[in-house]
Write a protein that holds these residues in place. Structure first.
Motif, PDB file in Angstrom:
ATOM      1  N   MET A   1     -71.449  13.809  98.977  1.00  0.00           N
ATOM      2  CA  MET A   1     -71.031  14.707 100.030  1.00  0.00           C
ATOM      3  C   MET A   1     -70.607  16.042  99.428  1.00  0.00           C
ATOM      4  N   ALA A   2     -69.852  15.976  98.335  1.00  0.00           N
ATOM      5  CA  ALA A   2     -69.384  17.218  97.725  1.00  0.00           C
ATOM      6  C   ALA A   2     -70.557  18.021  97.161  1.00  0.00           C
ATOM      7  N   ARG A   3     -71.527  17.344  96.595  1.00  0.00           N
ATOM      8  CA  ARG A   3     -72.703  18.048  96.068  1.00  0.00           C
ATOM      9  C   ARG A   3     -73.510  18.695  97.180  1.00  0.00           C
TER      10      ARG A   3
ATOM     11  N   PHE B   1     -64.823  18.873  99.314  1.00  0.00           N
ATOM     12  CA  PHE B   1     -64.314  19.803  98.319  1.00  0.00           C
ATOM     13  C   PHE B   1     -65.211  19.801  97.078  1.00  0.00           C
ATOM     14  N   ARG B   2     -65.562  21.003  96.571  1.00  0.00           N
ATOM     15  CA  ARG B   2     -66.475  21.116  95.436  1.00  0.00           C
ATOM     16  C   ARG B   2     -66.011  20.329  94.223  1.00  0.00           C
ATOM     17  N   ARG B   3     -64.730  20.327  93.997  1.00  0.00           N
ATOM     18  CA  ARG B   3     -64.201  19.660  92.808  1.00  0.00           C
ATOM     19  C   ARG B   3     -64.492  18.151  92.829  1.00  0.00           C
ATOM     20  N   ALA B   4     -64.654  17.590  93.992  1.00  0.00           N
ATOM     21  CA  ALA B   4     -64.949  16.167  94.096  1.00  0.00           C
ATOM     22  C   ALA B   4     -66.316  15.824  93.512  1.00  0.00           C
ATOM     23  N   ALA B   5     -67.191  16.807  93.367  1.00  0.00           N
ATOM     24  CA  ALA B   5     -68.529  16.556  92.829  1.00  0.00           C
ATOM     25  C   ALA B   5     -68.564  16.541  91.313  1.00  0.00           C
ATOM     26  N   THR B   6     -67.530  17.029  90.668  1.00  0.00           N
ATOM     27  CA  THR B   6     -67.560  17.105  89.206  1.00  0.00           C
ATOM     28  C   THR B   6     -67.257  15.748  88.584  1.00  0.00           C
TER      29      THR B   6
END
Length: 144
Positions: free
Chosen positions: A1-3, A8-13
């Motif tokens: 979802m983050a990607r 939140f963008r940080r959740a994709a890292t």
């Protein structure tokens, strides 16, 4: 979802162990909050926690989505009969149809006999719709 820009963008890292550490920590903190917050039901005099209350609320909504998912199998088989099927639905069409029928009966019983938890559960799910669109809109602008 983050990607996809829907969280939140940080959740994709991912961290050096190749796991989404920040996402796992955030999920753990949220789960801890839901379990630790105590609730009280004056009608029974029983204590509980917020997680069990939310679980009561979303069971009917989850059941509705299960029905829609299985109905999607029928729809896809009708719309795309020649599509590759890497797995088979066991007992198709009888077993999936029986599941839909059984789940629909259970859902109807929940709406009849547990309206205090089923209707708020649907409201909780529906609250997610504007949140989804807010994230989607912000993904276009990359504000999160």
């Amino acid at each position: 979802m983050a990607r996809d820009g829907l969280f939140f963008r940080r959740a994709a890292t991912v961290n050096r162990a190749h796991v989404p550490g920040w996402s796992l920590a955030m999920q753990g903190a949220w789960a801890g909050f839901l379990v630790l917050v105590r609730t009280y039901d004056p009608s029974t005099g029983a204590f509980g926690n917020l997680f069990s209350n939310l679980l009561d609320y979303v069971v009917s909504a989850a059941l509705l989505f299960y029905i829609l998912t299985i109905a999607g199998v029928f729809r896809l088989r009708r719309l795309r009969p020649d599509a590759e099927r890497p797995y088979r639905a066991w007992g198709y069409p009888v077993v999936p149809a029986l599941y839909i029928l059984s789940a629909a009966i259970i859902l109807a019983v929940l709406f009849l006999y547990r309206p205090a938890t089923t209707f708020p559960g649907l409201v909780i799910v529906l609250i997610g719709v504007p949140i989804y669109f807010a994230f989607r809109r912000s993904a276009a602008g990359k504000t999160f």
